[in-house]
Design a protein around this motif. Sequence first.
Motif, PDB file in Angstrom:
ATOM      1  N   GLY A 274      13.387  23.057   0.199  1.00 38.36           N
ATOM      2  CA  GLY A 274      14.548  23.887  -0.120  1.00 38.36           C
ATOM      3  C   GLY A 274      14.676  24.111  -1.617  1.00 38.36           C
ATOM      4  N   CYS A 275      14.461  23.046  -2.395  1.00 41.31           N
ATOM      5  CA  CYS A 275      14.561  23.175  -3.849  1.00 41.31           C
ATOM      6  C   CYS A 275      13.458  24.092  -4.377  1.00 41.31           C
ATOM      7  N   GLY A 276      12.240  23.904  -3.889  1.00 36.34           N
ATOM      8  CA  GLY A 276      11.114  24.703  -4.365  1.00 36.34           C
ATOM      9  C   GLY A 276      11.347  26.177  -4.119  1.00 36.34           C
ATOM     10  N   SER A 277      11.829  26.488  -2.929  1.00 39.70           N
ATOM     11  CA  SER A 277      12.068  27.875  -2.571  1.00 39.70           C
ATOM     12  C   SER A 277      13.127  28.492  -3.487  1.00 39.70           C
ATOM     13  N   ALA A 278      14.200  27.746  -3.748  1.00 39.97           N
ATOM     14  CA  ALA A 278      15.263  28.277  -4.605  1.00 39.97           C
ATOM     15  C   ALA A 278      14.757  28.477  -6.031  1.00 39.97           C
ATOM     16  N   MET A 279      13.974  27.512  -6.541  1.00 39.26           N
ATOM     17  CA  MET A 279      13.519  27.625  -7.934  1.00 39.26           C
ATOM     18  C   MET A 279      12.573  28.807  -8.125  1.00 39.26           C
ATOM     19  N   ARG A 280      11.800  29.117  -7.092  1.00 37.73           N
ATOM     20  CA  ARG A 280      10.913  30.279  -7.210  1.00 37.73           C
ATOM     21  C   ARG A 280      11.694  31.589  -7.246  1.00 37.73           C
ATOM     22  N   GLU A 281      12.927  31.536  -6.773  1.00 38.82           N
ATOM     23  CA  GLU A 281      13.745  32.755  -6.742  1.00 38.82           C
ATOM     24  C   GLU A 281      14.625  32.894  -7.983  1.00 38.82           C
ATOM     25  N   TYR A 282      14.521  31.974  -8.917  1.00 39.25           N
ATOM     26  CA  TYR A 282      15.394  32.029 -10.098  1.00 39.25           C
ATOM     27  C   TYR A 282      15.377  33.391 -10.803  1.00 39.25           C
ATOM     28  N   SER A 362      18.419  21.841  10.760  1.00 41.87           N
ATOM     29  CA  SER A 362      19.022  21.177   9.602  1.00 41.87           C
ATOM     30  C   SER A 362      19.579  22.220   8.619  1.00 41.87           C
ATOM     31  N   ALA A 363      18.670  22.998   8.031  1.00 44.68           N
ATOM     32  CA  ALA A 363      19.054  24.148   7.198  1.00 44.68           C
ATOM     33  C   ALA A 363      20.128  23.825   6.171  1.00 44.68           C
ATOM     34  N   GLY A 364      19.843  22.904   5.293  1.00 46.21           N
ATOM     35  CA  GLY A 364      20.814  22.550   4.252  1.00 46.21           C
ATOM     36  C   GLY A 364      22.011  21.851   4.866  1.00 46.21           C
ATOM     37  N   VAL A 365      23.199  22.422   4.652  1.00 45.21           N
ATOM     38  CA  VAL A 365      24.387  21.802   5.250  1.00 45.21           C
ATOM     39  C   VAL A 365      24.738  22.446   6.594  1.00 45.21           C
ATOM     40  N   TYR A 366      23.849  23.308   7.086  1.00 40.41           N
ATOM     41  CA  TYR A 366      24.124  24.043   8.333  1.00 40.41           C
ATOM     42  C   TYR A 366      24.428  23.108   9.502  1.00 40.41           C
ATOM     43  N   SER A 367      23.635  22.026   9.612  1.00 41.50           N
ATOM     44  CA  SER A 367      23.793  21.144  10.779  1.00 41.50           C
ATOM     45  C   SER A 367      25.184  20.524  10.795  1.00 41.50           C
TER      46      SER A 367
END
Lengths: 437, 482
Positions: A274-282, A362-367
């Motif tokens: 999740g972190c990697g995906s977000a950082m690539r979108e910076y 799971s999806a972050g806080v989705y669960s």
Amino acid sequence: MSIGSETQAAGRLGAFDLRDPPDMDGIRACVHCGICLPQCPTYRVLGEEMDSPRGRIYLMRAAAEGRVGLTRTLVHHLDLCLGCRACETACPSGVPFGRLLEATRGQIARRAPRPLGERLLSGALLGLFTHPKRLGWALGAARFYRRSGLQRLVRATRLLAPFNRLRAMEALLPATSPGGHRPLPEVVAARGKQRGTVGLLLGCVQRLAFPRVNAETARLLTWAGYEVLIPRDQGCCGALHLHTGRIDEARVLATHLLARFGREVDFIVTNSAGCGSAMREYPHWLGADRDVEAFALKVRDVSELLAEADLPLQRLDLTVTYHDPCHLAHGQRVRLEPRKLLAAIPGVRLVELADSDLCCGSAGVYSLLEPEMADRLLEWKVQRIAATGAGILATGNPGCLLQIARGCRERGVAIEVLHPVELLGRALPEPERNGWR
Amino acid sequence: MALAQKFLRDLEAIVGRDGLVATPEGRLTYECDMHTFYKGAPDAVCLPTSTEQVASVVRLCLEARVPLVPRGSGTGLIGGAMAPYGGVMVSTTRMNRILDVDLPNRCATVEPGLINLWLTNAVKERGYFFAPDPSSQMVSSIGGNASTNAGGPHCLKYGITVNHVLGLEVVTGAGEVVRLGGKVQERPGYDLTGVVVGSEGTLGILTQVTVRLLHAPEAVKTALAVFSSVEDASEAVSGIIAAGIIPAALELLDAPIIRAIEEGIGAGYPKGAGAVLLIELDGPRAEIETQARRAAEICRDRQALEIRVARDDAERALLWKGRKEAAGAVGRLTPNWLLQDAVVPRSKLPQIMREVVAISRRYGLVIANVFHAGDGNLHPLICYDDREPGQLERAVQANEELLRACLALGGSVTGEHGVGVDKAKSLTLQYAEADLNFMARLRRVFDPQNVMNPGKLLPSHPACGEAFQPAGTGRLPAGTWV
């Protein structure tokens, strides 16, 4: 029947304002072919158009064209999206669904007030999961809860059964304590000939719930020939904020994090999908800035760097299966490297998991926010895992680790759930000792 | 128009609260299928899970004379799964079980919402497959395929959907549950299975489909022949067919479509080529080797620049992924498009392709082509941008001109997509009034109250008589369901 009504709407933003609206070109790239439908977890469960990517894009478009407002019903259908981005993998026209969703959620967060209870809950969850200190206290309380026998009492009496979201939170607590790990040093030297220098992102949940994963990540990277820098006071990458539409908060966190990782590193390494995906979108969220773009281009999942390395792995006779974290497979298109690494351990038999890239819920806080849908997806996931007959399930994201471990525990599926680096660490010649070599 | 509260409560009693979509936002997402040009939201959407529920919904609608619109995965290209007169949409997505797989008798019985490819996935390890393979097969439903009598690349050799449907369970427009055909092919009486396949939900709603399964061929060979122009590629198609070779598939893709595929999917098509033919041969190994040599010679005779053979299953799968997702990748080329589905006799292919190029120039619009060349079934995609004034009108004119050109060459207004609302008017170009009236009377037998999918398949032209008047267009006593 209205014919060709699309023509009337060009250039309008309808229900959206101009602060980070969803990108109209992205919305219009959807040709309504439906190839995304069978890949969407909520569509697989419900079979409903408005709970499919195509339907959700259609709702965004209708909102942008002023045909529908940001109503409770529209918000509900967007809330139910896991943000897993499986639709992006499927989409031949390249609709950037994740960004459209985040932008739309940003508008909703600012402009479509929710009931107080919901706001408090999502605020509390973010306040907890993205602040390692607070999460640390909470996990301390959880340790007490478990050791005092309170947990057994609550689970036996089904005390929380009527409270879906509370129950989901309670159920996530790991069965065993993560254990106190000494903090990692700020600099760790490479072993042997140095290939380069990397900065390690510790991740908010990873560093507290799975400290061993960070320790093993650093250790494996040094075996792979990297000097590992672990900046103090990294803060949070902002992924969970982005997913919940708190775009401005995400920007503040991202800017802070960027500043903490100097330009001298060759790669920014994360073991949290999740972190990697977000950082690539910076660059998308912070704007076209050379430093931001350079940072995003350096982001690597740990499996990508390790897959290129020549690790001295020793024999482990195990049957292993692998679950693709959504934000690794769909968000970063990294699928082969983790498999390649696991299969490289002598004696490991890697068996494919059916629907390995279908979200585990799971999806972050989705669960915690949508426990019913999350549970149905978890049920599917556990069934398929059980069918593999593997003794170990590996997956590279803390949310998936917590969720799948919980699902297997609750359903009596005896399987060890590990991050790939934990398994690789076991195959190294020297065992990891309490946080450091 | 809104449905009466009591009617909605009755619907909910049949399909349950979670089987009914009645919110404006939910209904809005059902207002069109892949043909987004035509929009009409239903007043309610039902998601039944059994034949009994479908039958009860149909009977309820009959009683209240509310139009019914069946819908599968909503991937149709003719405006079939939208509700021009509102009413109740019946979505079969939750009826997606495989009920029976009978390999010794080479057939399977499935519920209509089952995704086409999932059937092949379920039997392929045992050496079988379901032959009809529309490009949407990874999402479209078998019920939808049967309702539109869908085709696909491999239908050139294996035949279209109707050749693979052995039996049906149908809830007719009169509310009866009837079984047509069955596992055994030779049956006494009328071939009603053949009547219902391709009827686009105007006769009833499919609730079970029994389909033929085929044994996978011994060997498959897939090749790309690269040409500098669409005309050369078309000549090669005519040559291959004239030589008596029946490839498993013979697909033509032109430069704009190759660009979309390569940007979107990266399937290994040669960028910059004027056109390519995707040629697949299957059957006994020795036979396809001979045919492959012959096909390659023909392509070279027609100025093929290069012939590439897929080296392994992965390369083959990637080429097909590119082909099958081509229409979905068109968003890379253009914000809007019209897709034509006309057919010409195969020998006229070079001639019609020259005409397509001429029309494209005349109207100043890009026309991208990806189609089942072996069948003479064209799929020109006319690209336009509705934000540019005049483009939509030009696209519509170009579309009509193309259709007339195909008919002038002895073709048909539709090959495999069906009629829907899109082609209903065009049927008068192809059929005499007596033919159309006869079809309308047949429709009445299955659907005496005209509630089934009104406005689709047959033209509601005044000259064609009252038979075409759908429910909800003025013949209803006021207040019956509004």
